[in-house]
Design an enzyme around this catalytic site. Structure first.
Site, PDB file in Angstrom:
ATOM      1  N   LYS A 155      -5.139  -8.068  -4.924  1.00 46.12           N
ATOM      2  CA  LYS A 155      -5.107  -7.001  -5.937  1.00 46.12           C
ATOM      3  C   LYS A 155      -3.668  -6.576  -6.188  1.00 46.12           C
ATOM      4  CE  LYS A 155      -5.308  -2.531  -5.872  1.00 46.12           C
ATOM      5  NZ  LYS A 155      -4.495  -2.251  -7.068  1.00 46.12           N
ATOM      6  N   GLY A 208       2.362  -0.814   0.871  1.00 45.13           N
ATOM      7  CA  GLY A 208       2.338   0.358   0.001  1.00 45.13           C
ATOM      8  C   GLY A 208       2.740   1.594   0.773  1.00 45.13           C
ATOM      9  N   SER A 209       2.252   2.722   0.326  1.00 48.80           N
ATOM     10  CA  SER A 209       2.667   3.988   0.934  1.00 48.80           C
ATOM     11  C   SER A 209       2.026   4.175   2.314  1.00 48.80           C
ATOM     12  CB  SER A 209       2.271   5.137   0.015  1.00 48.80           C
ATOM     13  OG  SER A 209       0.872   5.130  -0.173  1.00 48.80           O
ATOM     14  N   THR A 210       2.697   4.926   3.139  1.00 47.81           N
ATOM     15  CA  THR A 210       2.170   5.222   4.480  1.00 47.81           C
ATOM     16  C   THR A 210       0.843   5.975   4.373  1.00 47.81           C
ATOM     17  OG1 THR A 210       4.379   5.176   5.422  1.00 47.81           O
ATOM     18  CG2 THR A 210       2.726   6.396   6.656  1.00 47.81           C
ATOM     19  N   GLU A 211       0.755   6.852   3.377  1.00 47.00           N
ATOM     20  CA  GLU A 211      -0.467   7.650   3.198  1.00 47.00           C
ATOM     21  C   GLU A 211      -1.695   6.754   2.958  1.00 47.00           C
ATOM     22  OE1 GLU A 211      -0.010   9.980  -0.303  1.00 47.00           O
ATOM     23  OE2 GLU A 211      -2.017  10.860  -0.132  1.00 47.00           O
ATOM     24  N   GLY A 213      -1.831   3.518   3.531  1.00 51.72           N
ATOM     25  CA  GLY A 213      -1.936   2.609   4.683  1.00 51.72           C
ATOM     26  C   GLY A 213      -2.769   3.212   5.803  1.00 51.72           C
ATOM     27  N   GLU A 230       2.467  -2.860   5.763  1.00 50.13           N
ATOM     28  CA  GLU A 230       3.905  -2.734   5.477  1.00 50.13           C
ATOM     29  C   GLU A 230       4.055  -1.466   4.658  1.00 50.13           C
ATOM     30  OE1 GLU A 230       6.138  -4.530   6.742  1.00 50.13           O
ATOM     31  OE2 GLU A 230       5.338  -6.529   7.102  1.00 50.13           O
ATOM     32  N   CYS A 264      11.376  -0.522  -0.133  1.00 51.12           N
ATOM     33  CA  CYS A 264      11.011   0.069   1.157  1.00 51.12           C
ATOM     34  C   CYS A 264      12.155  -0.020   2.157  1.00 51.12           C
ATOM     35  CB  CYS A 264       9.778  -0.635   1.704  1.00 51.12           C
ATOM     36  SG  CYS A 264       9.975  -2.408   1.745  1.00 51.12           S
ATOM     37  N   GLU A 356      10.815   9.585   1.771  1.00 52.87           N
ATOM     38  CA  GLU A 356      11.170   8.415   0.976  1.00 52.87           C
ATOM     39  C   GLU A 356      11.221   8.823  -0.499  1.00 52.87           C
ATOM     40  OE1 GLU A 356       8.176   5.288   0.735  1.00 52.87           O
ATOM     41  OE2 GLU A 356       9.746   3.821   1.104  1.00 52.87           O
TER      42      GLU A 356
HETATM   43  P1  NAD Z   1       0.538   2.890  -3.033  1.00 53.95           P
HETATM   44  O1  NAD Z   1       0.205   3.085  -1.618  1.00 53.95           O
HETATM   45  O2  NAD Z   1       0.265   3.980  -3.979  1.00 53.95           O
HETATM   46  O3  NAD Z   1      -0.224   1.620  -3.634  1.00 53.95           O
HETATM   47  C1  NAD Z   1      -0.107   0.337  -3.059  1.00 53.95           C
HETATM   48  C2  NAD Z   1      -1.309  -0.490  -3.443  1.00 53.95           C
HETATM   49  O4  NAD Z   1      -2.468   0.075  -2.827  1.00 53.95           O
HETATM   50  C3  NAD Z   1      -1.608  -0.532  -4.934  1.00 53.95           C
HETATM   51  O5  NAD Z   1      -2.069  -1.812  -5.295  1.00 53.95           O
HETATM   52  C4  NAD Z   1      -2.732   0.490  -5.093  1.00 53.95           C
HETATM   53  O6  NAD Z   1      -3.564   0.238  -6.190  1.00 53.95           O
HETATM   54  C5  NAD Z   1      -3.486   0.292  -3.795  1.00 53.95           C
HETATM   55  N1  NAD Z   1      -4.291   1.444  -3.383  1.00 53.95           N
HETATM   56  C6  NAD Z   1      -4.118   2.745  -3.693  1.00 53.95           C
HETATM   57  N2  NAD Z   1      -5.070   3.493  -3.107  1.00 53.95           N
HETATM   58  C7  NAD Z   1      -5.862   2.657  -2.409  1.00 53.95           C
HETATM   59  C8  NAD Z   1      -7.000   2.834  -1.579  1.00 53.95           C
HETATM   60  N3  NAD Z   1      -7.521   4.039  -1.358  1.00 53.95           N
HETATM   61  N4  NAD Z   1      -7.551   1.757  -0.998  1.00 53.95           N
HETATM   62  C9  NAD Z   1      -7.013   0.524  -1.180  1.00 53.95           C
HETATM   63  N5  NAD Z   1      -5.951   0.293  -1.959  1.00 53.95           N
HETATM   64  C10 NAD Z   1      -5.369   1.345  -2.562  1.00 53.95           C
HETATM   65  O7  NAD Z   1       2.077   2.455  -3.038  1.00 53.95           O
HETATM   66  P2  NAD Z   1       3.018   2.150  -4.284  1.00 53.95           P
HETATM   67  O8  NAD Z   1       3.416   3.452  -4.866  1.00 53.95           O
HETATM   68  O9  NAD Z   1       2.418   1.107  -5.160  1.00 53.95           O
HETATM   69  O10 NAD Z   1       4.257   1.451  -3.540  1.00 53.95           O
HETATM   70  C11 NAD Z   1       5.301   2.148  -3.020  1.00 53.95           C
HETATM   71  C12 NAD Z   1       5.197   2.249  -1.506  1.00 53.95           C
HETATM   72  O11 NAD Z   1       5.114   0.949  -0.927  1.00 53.95           O
HETATM   73  C13 NAD Z   1       6.426   2.871  -0.864  1.00 53.95           C
HETATM   74  O12 NAD Z   1       6.044   3.803   0.116  1.00 53.95           O
HETATM   75  C14 NAD Z   1       7.137   1.696  -0.217  1.00 53.95           C
HETATM   76  O13 NAD Z   1       7.974   2.017   0.861  1.00 53.95           O
HETATM   77  C15 NAD Z   1       6.013   0.847   0.194  1.00 53.95           C
HETATM   78  N6  NAD Z   1       6.463  -0.532   0.388  1.00 53.95           N
HETATM   79  C16 NAD Z   1       6.570  -1.019   1.680  1.00 53.95           C
HETATM   80  C17 NAD Z   1       7.034  -2.314   1.889  1.00 53.95           C
HETATM   81  C18 NAD Z   1       7.164  -2.881   3.271  1.00 53.95           C
HETATM   82  O14 NAD Z   1       7.220  -4.096   3.381  1.00 53.95           O
HETATM   83  N7  NAD Z   1       7.178  -2.094   4.311  1.00 53.95           N
HETATM   84  C19 NAD Z   1       7.375  -3.116   0.810  1.00 53.95           C
HETATM   85  C20 NAD Z   1       7.257  -2.577  -0.474  1.00 53.95           C
HETATM   86  C21 NAD Z   1       6.786  -1.287  -0.661  1.00 53.95           C
END
Ligand code: NAD
Length: 453
Positions: A155, A208-211, A213, A230, A264, A356
């Site tokens: 996705k 994605g975000s820690t929240e 995750g 991640e 990130c 962040e």
């Molecule tokens: P996000 O957490 O909002 O979304 C990430 C993905 O998760 C999207 O595809 C979103 O549609 C999906 N998602 C959202 N809610 C969900 C749920 N309840 N269940 C399952 N999937 C869900 O993050 P973002 O704003 O797209 O990305 C930015 C964040 O990603 C930053 O915090 C950044 O640090 C982090 N990031 C980390 C790394 C790493 O390797 N550590 C790399 C890139 C980005």
């Protein structure tokens, strides 16, 4: 009811294309097709699976310019970054195309027979990708997952689906069988959550975000589902007074402003030894003002816009709380532009120091000793990356061992290399991607004893 999302070019605010968002029934159907495709993909001769991955890599290579152009338009990435990102998918596929024939287990000495281990693929792997690096993060998941014999449903983020959709088509063109790699654009709350709750999905690989995750990890517990996470970062760039200050100051902007800070690994906290602080800040100012923030399709652009109006107002919210020391420039007119911005942090409790920002904003703070530098660098819930600038080898070693982060570089801000492991300490993540061991994280170990009798 069918829903669509209008992809917007962040540099112009113009609509690019409408993308269909999958609903729950479509998501379930795609997961079920992936489950049906699994046995044949798992049982395919390792050399044949490798050949298909190499063919996939070759087709990606033929489409680097097309994929890069899509990413410039969809995500506002500079041309230089976007071509690197498309080539990174190719390189990751080539690297892991060598894995199927090398996925060896152990033969362990036992009495009365032999004991062998197998790395068995898990089944369907669900990969959830954020919007900041749509191509590389997708590839870091699907490359090793497919190589290890899993089928993949992926996705992309709502905002940035275009390159992932194209990669799905290119896989089919390469001869990867139907159902083995399926891209499902859709909402996190529908498609992403279904990856967590559908029993046929045996692992979720989330960036994605820690929240979010944390929610995924909690949800996965219900089925003891494997996860790789991640997550966010607040990485420190530590500059000691004995460093080559000119080199450290020249390198600092790209370490935090690359991809407009939506990285990130962004080194968004710069810690400078007090005796070198004034000189470093004086050197940093022209380096920041020299960053070329231009239309990302301009081949000389070093920084493009932020991804969305919402992201720009989030970043502005951080900057409104503090005093800006100096800033670079950015284009006027349409586009979600934000100039590279430097803040001299007053105390460690400021939001700009702790959270962040995910935008082109960096906070600078002095420190007094090596211990102080390590303590300040570790005073965060995150632990993804970091850099250390010093000419003292012993100090470089001590500080590298002292900083609680998964990816560190000394006298450089090395970017991620696909052949070395990548991942976070603390709340920056769980598990590792890339490097030689990544296929193992998409397998379970099976232990078999064969009796002599
Ligand atoms: P996000 O957490 O909002 O979304 C990430 C993905 O998760 C999207 O595809 C979103 O549609 C999906 N998602 C959202 N809610 C969900 C749920 N309840 N269940 C399952 N999937 C869900 O993050 P973002 O704003 O797209 O990305 C930015 C964040 O990603 C930053 O915090 C950044 O640090 C982090 N990031 C980390 C790394 C790493 O390797 N550590 C790399 C890139 C980005």
């Amino acid at each position: 009811m069918s829903t669509t999302y209008t992809v917007v070019n962040p540099a112009t605010e113009e609509a690019v294309v409408e993308v269909h968002l999958a609903d729950l029934a479509e998501t379930d159907a795609a997961i079920e097709r992936a489950a049906e495709a699994f046995p044949a993909w798992r049982d395919m001769a390792p050399g044949d699976r490798a050949t298909l991955l190499r063919r996939f890599a070759a087709i990606v290579d033929e489409h680097v310019d097309e994929l890069a152009e899509l990413e410039v338009r969809n995500s506002g990435h500079t041309w230089g970054n976007a071509t690197w990102e498309a080539r990174n998918v190719r390189d990751v596929l080539n690297y892991y195309s060598a894995a199927p024939e090398r996925l060896t287990g152990h033969q362990i000495p036992v009495a009365g027979g032999i004991n062998v281990t197998f790395h068995e693929p898990l089944g369907v792997v669900g990969i959830i990708v954020p919007w900041n690096f749509p191509m590389p993060i997708a590839g870091w998941g699907f490359g090793p997952a497919l190589a290890a014999g899993n089928t993949v449903v992926l996705k992309p983020a709502e905002l940035t689906p275009l390159t992932a959709v194209r990669l799905g088509e290119l896989a089919r063109e390469a001869g990867v069988p139907e159902g083995v790699f399926t891209v499902i654009p859709g909402k996190g709350s529908i498609v992403g959550e279904r990856f967590v709750t559908h029993p046929a999905v045996r692992k979720v690989c989330f960036t994605g975000s820690t929240e979010v995750g944390k929610k995924i990890m909690a949800g996965a517990a219900d089925q003891v589902k494997r996860v790789t996470l991640e997550l966010g970062g607040k990485s420190a760039n530590i500059v000691f007074a004995d460093a080559d200050l000119a080199k450290a100051a020249a390198a600092a902007p790209s370490a935090v402003f690359d991809n407009a800070g939506q990285d990130c690994c962004a080194r968004s906290r710069i810690l400078v030894e007090r005796s070198a602080y004034d000189e470093f800040v004086a050197l940093l100012e022209p380096a920041v003002k020299g960053v070329k923030v231009l239309d990302p399709s301009d081949r000389t652009s070093e920084m493009g816009p932020l991804i969305s109006a919402a992201q720009r107002s989030t970043v502005q919210g951080f900057v409104d709380e503090v005093e800006v020391a100096f800033a670079g420039s950015s284009p006027d007119g349409s586009g979600f532009w934000f100039a590279p911005t430097v803040v001299l942090a007053g105390d460690t409790q400021q939001r700009i120091w702790r959270e962040e920002v995910f935008g082109p904003v960096v906070a600078v703070m002095p420190f007094d000793s090596e211990e102080d530098a390590v303590r300040l660098a570790n005073d965060t819930e995150f632990g993804l990356s970091g850099s250390i600038f010093t000419r003292d080898l012993g100090r470089a070693l001590r500080v590298s061992r002292g900083v609680e982060a998964g990816n560190l570089s000394v006298n450089s801000h090395s970017s991620v290399r696909y052949w070395t492991p990548f991942g976070g300490f603390k709340q920056s993540g769980l598990g590792r991607e890339l490097g030689p061991d990544a296929p193992h994280s998409f397998t379970d170990v099976k232990n078999v004893f064969l009796s002599n009798d």
